[in-house]
Enzyme design. Structure first.
Site, PDB file in Angstrom:
ATOM      1  N   CYS A   1       7.242 -11.266  -0.398  1.00 51.99           N
ATOM      2  CA  CYS A   1       7.097 -11.202   1.081  1.00 51.99           C
ATOM      3  C   CYS A   1       6.120 -10.114   1.158  1.00 51.99           C
ATOM      4  O   CYS A   1       5.114 -10.691   1.275  1.00 51.99           O
ATOM      5  CB  CYS A   1       9.083 -10.605   1.405  1.00 51.99           C
ATOM      6  SG  CYS A   1       8.723 -10.020   3.550  1.00 51.99           S
TER       7      CYS A   1
ATOM      8  N   ASP B   1      13.220 -19.495   7.907  1.00 56.21           N
ATOM      9  CA  ASP B   1      12.165 -18.420   7.825  1.00 56.21           C
ATOM     10  C   ASP B   1      11.502 -18.434   9.290  1.00 56.21           C
ATOM     11  O   ASP B   1      10.085 -18.193   9.040  1.00 56.21           O
ATOM     12  CB  ASP B   1      11.783 -18.629   5.744  1.00 56.21           C
ATOM     13  CG  ASP B   1      10.740 -17.006   5.933  1.00 56.21           C
ATOM     14  OD1 ASP B   1      10.374 -15.753   6.939  1.00 56.21           O
ATOM     15  OD2 ASP B   1      10.078 -17.412   4.617  1.00 56.21           O
TER      16      ASP B   1
ATOM     17  N   HIS C   1      14.289 -16.524   4.868  1.00 53.61           N
ATOM     18  CA  HIS C   1      13.193 -15.500   3.392  1.00 53.61           C
ATOM     19  C   HIS C   1      14.068 -14.391   2.481  1.00 53.61           C
ATOM     20  O   HIS C   1      15.356 -13.764   2.914  1.00 53.61           O
ATOM     21  CB  HIS C   1      12.429 -14.836   5.073  1.00 53.61           C
ATOM     22  CG  HIS C   1      11.498 -13.850   4.860  1.00 53.61           C
ATOM     23  ND1 HIS C   1      10.647 -14.320   4.219  1.00 53.61           N
ATOM     24  CD2 HIS C   1      12.024 -12.558   4.180  1.00 53.61           C
ATOM     25  CE1 HIS C   1       9.406 -13.061   4.165  1.00 53.61           C
ATOM     26  NE2 HIS C   1      11.125 -11.797   4.515  1.00 53.61           N
TER      27      HIS C   1
END
Length: 248
Positions: free
Chosen positions: A136, A184, A216
């Site tokens: 991320c 996501d 995600h």
């Protein structure tokens, strides 16, 4: 931008159970988690750049230990100057205020941390080859430092990336593997296609794997009591291991 900025999905997830096997040390003034392989060699190393939950999160430490169990010396620094985001913050938590500051957690503050840790790895820690893993938030900095000719990162792997700019991705000079989630909003299908086109033009080896049934953050914060999600998380990890085996 080839992936959007972090959002609420970046701070929610499930805390995993387990006992970390590594240790905390300082690299300059950067608190850092170290995990050693059984042979204790530091020649082949992995730098883990975490999501916003940070290096003190047990999930991240267990992942670091998994890489060490596969034969790599692992270094995982605090990217946030002691100010990570706690897991499962309320929906009204202002992540953008945390990100942009003051003091904020933008490249002007994060780049020097990554740079100093890489210099320590290349010198005093005797790392000859360095792969980097970015989850991320951390994915942006894997991409930014994927510059083997500049004594930065030799090989990169990122999962559900956020905040990566098109010019950063187009400038890589080493192999890059990407793990993506079916659901996501930060790295949706359009951004995956855009990233694929950019990577094709770099002429560097690349890989993009898409996992169905996950969202995600699944590579770090997934609910692994659910078989489909656990499978995806484990396969995402193995994707990184095989990528490093090939290119590192």
């Amino acid at each position: 931008m080839t992936s959007y900025t972090p959002a609420q999905c970046c701070v929610v997830g499930v805390k995993h159970e387990g006992e970390a096997k590594g240790e905390f040390k300082q690299i300059g003034d950067v608190d850092t988690y170290f995990s050693y392989p059984a042979h204790r060699s530091t020649k082949h190393a992995i730098l883990i750049l975490t999501d916003v939950i940070g290096h003190r999160f047990i999930n991240s430490q267990l992942i670091a230990d998994q890489f060490a169990a596969n034969g790599y010396f692992v270094v995982m620094p605090d990217l946030f100057h002691g100010d990570p985001v706690k897991l499962n913050r309320p929906a009204d938590f202002d992540l953008m205020a945390w990100l942009t500051g003051p003091p904020g957690h933008l490249p002007a503050r994060v780049d020097p941390v990554v740079d100093s840790v890489l210099k320590e790895m290349r010198t005093n820690l005797n790392c000859e080859k360095i792969g980097a893993v970015g989850y991320c938030f951390g994915a942006k900095y894997v991409v930014r430092f994927l510059r083997p000719m500049g004594n930065k990162i030799d090989v990169g792997y990122v999962a559900h990336p956020s905040f990566v700019e098109a010019d950063e991705l187009s400038s890589i000079s080493g192999p890059l593997s990407i793990t993506a989630a079916e659901t996501d909003s930060i790295f949706p299908a359009a951004k995956r296609y855009e990233s694929e086109e950019i990577l094709r033009k770099t002429t560097q080896p690349y890989q993009i794997n898409l996992f169905s049934g996950v969202e995600h953050g699944f590579a770090v914060r997934a609910d692994i009591t659910k078989p489909v999600i656990r499978f995806a998380k484990e396969q995402a990890f193995l994707q990184a291991v095989h990528w490093f085996k090939q290119y590192l």
